[in-house]
Design a protein around this motif. Sequence first.
Motif, PDB file in Angstrom:
ATOM      1  N   ALA A   1    -132.566  17.084  18.636  1.00 13.79           N
ATOM      2  CA  ALA A   1    -132.036  18.268  17.957  1.00 13.79           C
ATOM      3  C   ALA A   1    -130.607  18.570  18.405  1.00 13.79           C
ATOM      4  O   ALA A   1    -129.757  18.933  17.587  1.00 13.79           O
ATOM      5  N   GLU A   2    -130.328  18.432  19.697  1.00 13.27           N
ATOM      6  CA  GLU A   2    -128.968  18.652  20.194  1.00 13.27           C
ATOM      7  C   GLU A   2    -127.999  17.633  19.592  1.00 13.27           C
ATOM      8  O   GLU A   2    -126.886  17.980  19.212  1.00 13.27           O
TER       9      GLU A   2
ATOM     10  N   TYR B   1    -124.789  10.910  18.912  1.00 11.72           N
ATOM     11  CA  TYR B   1    -124.436  11.073  17.502  1.00 11.72           C
ATOM     12  C   TYR B   1    -123.321  10.093  17.207  1.00 11.72           C
ATOM     13  O   TYR B   1    -122.254  10.150  17.820  1.00 11.72           O
TER      14      TYR B   1
ATOM     15  N   GLU C   1    -121.513  20.397  14.708  1.00  7.60           N
ATOM     16  CA  GLU C   1    -121.445  21.865  14.753  1.00  7.60           C
ATOM     17  C   GLU C   1    -121.018  22.335  16.139  1.00  7.60           C
ATOM     18  O   GLU C   1    -120.171  23.224  16.268  1.00  7.60           O
ATOM     19  N   THR C   2    -121.575  21.714  17.165  1.00  5.75           N
ATOM     20  CA  THR C   2    -121.197  22.048  18.545  1.00  5.75           C
ATOM     21  C   THR C   2    -119.722  21.761  18.776  1.00  5.75           C
ATOM     22  O   THR C   2    -119.013  22.570  19.390  1.00  5.75           O
TER      23      THR C   2
ATOM     24  N   TYR D   1    -127.058  13.463  24.715  1.00  6.31           N
ATOM     25  CA  TYR D   1    -127.702  14.760  24.589  1.00  6.31           C
ATOM     26  C   TYR D   1    -129.131  14.615  25.102  1.00  6.31           C
ATOM     27  O   TYR D   1    -129.713  13.540  25.067  1.00  6.31           O
TER      28      TYR D   1
ATOM     29  N   GLU E   1    -117.636  24.475  17.143  1.00 11.36           N
ATOM     30  CA  GLU E   1    -117.701  25.714  17.920  1.00 11.36           C
ATOM     31  C   GLU E   1    -116.805  25.629  19.154  1.00 11.36           C
ATOM     32  O   GLU E   1    -116.073  26.573  19.471  1.00 11.36           O
TER      33      GLU E   1
ATOM     34  N   GLU F   1    -128.349  16.123  16.723  1.00 10.25           N
ATOM     35  CA  GLU F   1    -128.191  16.440  15.306  1.00 10.25           C
ATOM     36  C   GLU F   1    -127.158  17.538  15.089  1.00 10.25           C
ATOM     37  O   GLU F   1    -126.507  17.589  14.054  1.00 10.25           O
ATOM     38  N   ARG F   2    -126.982  18.423  16.074  1.00  9.81           N
ATOM     39  CA  ARG F   2    -126.010  19.523  15.989  1.00  9.81           C
ATOM     40  C   ARG F   2    -124.649  19.141  16.563  1.00  9.81           C
ATOM     41  O   ARG F   2    -123.786  19.999  16.730  1.00  9.81           O
TER      42      ARG F   2
END
Length: 81
Positions: free
Chosen positions: A43-44, A17, A50-51, A39, A54, A46-47
Amino acid sequence: MALFKRRTVGKPGEWFYCLEHKKVEEGPECPAKNRFGPYGTRAEAERAMETARERNLEWETDPKWHDGPGAGGSSGGGTAA
């Protein structure tokens, strides 16, 4: 001749990313300082943001990072960057 050759093409299946362009890349397109990863899936990647949020929240609420002066830790209240 350069001692280390800069890798410009990533391995298939490596996803990153890019923090500068705010996009998912297959293989490292941008410098390492500007990206999260690798990653295992798109999909990982793209997150990624957010990860990161968290994980930051987990670290901020982890008592091991907030030792008091009497708990044997530093009184400076170190931060995790």
